[in-house]
Design a protein around this motif. Structure first.
Motif, mmCIF file in Angstrom:
data_model
loop_
_atom_site.group_PDB
_atom_site.id
_atom_site.type_symbol
_atom_site.label_atom_id
_atom_site.label_comp_id
_atom_site.label_asym_id
_atom_site.label_seq_id
_atom_site.Cartn_x
_atom_site.Cartn_y
_atom_site.Cartn_z
ATOM 1 N N LEU A 100 0.842 -1.208 0.000
ATOM 2 C CA LEU A 100 0.000 0.000 0.000
ATOM 3 C C LEU A 100 0.871 1.249 0.000
ATOM 4 C CD1 LEU A 100 -2.795 -0.931 2.592
ATOM 5 C CD2 LEU A 100 -3.093 -0.526 0.149
ATOM 6 N N ALA A 101 1.957 1.201 0.779
ATOM 7 C CA ALA A 101 2.851 2.366 0.866
ATOM 8 C C ALA A 101 3.443 2.695 -0.500
ATOM 9 C CB ALA A 101 3.964 2.092 1.879
ATOM 10 N N VAL A 102 3.840 1.655 -1.225
ATOM 11 C CA VAL A 102 4.437 1.864 -2.554
ATOM 12 C C VAL A 102 3.415 2.516 -3.490
ATOM 13 C CG1 VAL A 102 5.334 0.680 -4.596
ATOM 14 C CG2 VAL A 102 6.107 -0.008 -2.320
ATOM 15 N N ILE A 103 2.177 1.985 -3.459
ATOM 16 C CA ILE A 103 1.128 2.528 -4.340
ATOM 17 C C ILE A 103 0.792 3.971 -3.952
ATOM 18 C CG2 ILE A 103 -1.322 2.310 -4.963
ATOM 19 C CD1 ILE A 103 -0.892 -0.766 -4.713
ATOM 20 N N PHE A 104 0.569 4.197 -2.648
ATOM 21 C CA PHE A 104 0.218 5.554 -2.195
ATOM 22 C C PHE A 104 1.347 6.544 -2.491
ATOM 23 C CE2 PHE A 104 -2.618 3.617 1.373
ATOM 24 C CZ PHE A 104 -3.651 3.435 0.462
ATOM 25 N N ALA A 105 2.589 6.084 -2.297
ATOM 26 C CA ALA A 105 3.742 6.989 -2.489
ATOM 27 C C ALA A 105 3.830 7.466 -3.930
ATOM 28 C CB ALA A 105 5.036 6.282 -2.083
ATOM 29 N N THR A 106 3.454 6.588 -4.870
ATOM 30 C CA THR A 106 3.510 6.998 -6.283
ATOM 31 C C THR A 106 2.316 7.889 -6.647
ATOM 32 O OG1 THR A 106 2.397 4.950 -6.891
ATOM 33 C CG2 THR A 106 4.802 4.972 -7.072
#
Lengths: 268, 236
Positions: A100-106
């Motif tokens: 989720l962090a990777v998706i939100f960060a992008t």
């Protein structure tokens, strides 16, 4: 000392020492419950909270706190059903958090420097509001541990005996998971999401090398933690290093030195 | 008079019936030994009494209370198998471990320490009060666990193979210690494979193989099961 003439260093020391006191308070129980992965993984989930909150235009630490506490509750609920696979359950939650962090960060418009501050800590930029928040959470954590100490300790010792002795082990474990989540989020500002687990575990690991009773191990862990944060901040200031990494490396150095001393002592 | 009453208790693990329609009574003040072949459901039965497992059907009452009420009233104390347990590696001194059960009652520090020392002395471990439990042998660890129970002074003491992996001299000492506790009024319920020695001290033997296949006095059990296939299984 010159270092204390700078207001930002005064604030850094104040926030750092509060977090240094809190981390072993929870970390000691984490280590004896053999859940060292918990603090590490909750840090990953906190990052998803930070990036998610940024997407929703919410104060990032608040987003981190909500998601981390919810995750801690979720882990505990699943662990009750599958007690023998605790490490696997932790891993499942943490991979979800990281994904989720990777998706939100992008997706987020948060500047990359902001994200890096949460990942690696930004103790030199803590504000008075941050200190008040950290202090408030610290008081809640410390009071809860103080009043629940006996039950936390008995539950960590052996859950079966604790249940038979009439302790509501499920509720105690849930409470402990929430406290862990709060300390992770609190420590995020100091050493960063990637290293908060280290501040909860390394001082406790060093204290364990002295092979004392539980009470003394807790006190020794506090000493290691306070020394690591103090010396780490001084070292970072003096040599212009990243404070979070320096604090953790000082803690690791403390562990290594203690290991050498105790090995030499045992050989005598 | 109090007692543990087990009425038509059944416990299933997935598709298998581990305990089938067990009904019996364990009188207050007795030293009861639970025996049976490996995988017969002895530990499951003990865990049902301790409230760690819930029966699929049937009822267990302790002095007329439900198991959870008995837990809340401090009537029970479980000494689980020491090996492979967190307890054996817990970073605490023997004194701290014995004090755990007293802390939850809110007992003051001085009284707690005195009681812990007294309990450790009863099991011959007073000199180890300040040693970490992980540094001790299996037999010594087991005695510390029994001292923890003594300090709490529960009405019903449940033990799961307390002499497993312990040499015969220490085993005999533990059985004698349990007998003396029983003589002082504590009710002992113990799962064991150490039948010959346990029967010397026990009042009642319950043999379980999913259901109850013997429930009576220990001498009668030894006589009735000599040279039977069951005796071979359980080492009797």
């Amino acid at each position: 000392m010159d270092i204390f003439t700078y207001e930002f260093m005064q604030r850094a020391f104040m926030a750092g020492l509060i977090v240094a006191l809190m981390c072993p308070l929870i970390g000691t129980f984490i280590v004896i419950k053999r859940q060292s992965l918990l603090s590490e993984g909750l840090g990953h989930v906190a990052f998803a909270g930070v990036t998610g909150a940024s997407l929703l235009s919410i104060y990032p630490p608040l987003g981190a706190a909500i998601l981390t506490v919810l995750t801690a509750i979720g882990i505990e609920l699943v662990r009750r059903r599958q007690n023998q696979y605790t490490d696997m359950i932790l891993a499942l939650f943490f991979y979800t958090g990281l994904a989720l962090a990777v998706i939100f960060a992008t997706m987020t418009k948060m500047p990359s420097t902001g994200l890096l501050n949460f990942l690696f800590g930004s103790i030199l930029t803590v504000t008075d509001t941050d200190i008040m928040t950290i202090a408030g959470v610290a008081v809640v954590v410390a009071l809860t541990v103080y009043f629940m100490y006996s039950k936390l300790l008995f539950t960590a010792f052996d859950e079966q005996i604790a249940v038979t002795a009439g302790i509501a082990v499920g509720r105690i474990n849930m409470l402990f998971a929430i406290l862990t989540a709060l300390v992770v989020v609190m420590g995020m500002t100091i050493v960063g999401i990637l290293l908060i687990g280290a501040l909860m575990i390394v001082p406790v690991a060093a204290a364990h090398l002295w092979r004392r009773g539980f009470g003394q191990t807790l006190i020794i862990s506090e000493i290691y933690s306070l020394a690591s944060v103090s010396l780490g901040l001084l070292g970072a200031f003096e040599y212009d290093l990243a404070p979070g990494g320096t604090i953790v490396l000082v803690a690791i150095l403390g562990y290594a030195l203690t290991f050498a001393v105790t090995v030499a002592r045992d050989r005598k | 008079m109090g007692e543990i009453t087990v009425a038509k208790v059944q416990f299933n693990y997935e598709q298998d019936t581990v305990i089938s329609e067990v009904s019996l009574t364990i009188p207050e003040g007795d030293f009861t030994v639970i025996v049976g072949p490996n995988g017969a459901g002895k530990t499951t039965f003990l865990r049902l009494i301790a409230g760690l497992l819930k029966p699929a059907s049937g009822q267990i009452t302790i002095d007329g209370y439900s198991v959870s009420e008995a837990q809340q009233k401090g009537l029970l104390h479980l000494v689980p198998q020491i090996y492979n347990k967190n307890a054996a590696q817990f970073p605490a001194t023997c004194g701290e471990i014995v004090e755990l059960g007293l802390r939850i009652r809110g007992m003051g520090r001085a009284e707690r320490k005195a009681k812990a020392h007294e309990a450790l002395a009863q099991v011959g471990m007073a000199e180890f009060t300040h040693r970490r439990i992980g540094d001790l042998s299996g037999g010594q660890q087991q005695r510390v666990m029994i001292a923890q129970a003594l300090a709490r002074n529960p009405k019903y003491l449940l033990l799961d193979e307390p002499t497993s992996g312990i040499d015969f001299q220490v085993s005999a000492h533990i059985f004698q210690l349990l007998r003396s506790l029983c003589d002082k009024g504590m009710t002992i319920i113990m799962v064991t494979h150490d039948i010959e020695d346990a029967c010397k001290e026990a009042d009642q033997v319950i043999c379980i193989d999913r259901h109850v296949c013997y429930n009576g006095d220990s001498q009668g059990f030894l006589k009735s099961h000599k040279n039977t296939p069951l005796a071979w299984h359980i080492g009797g």
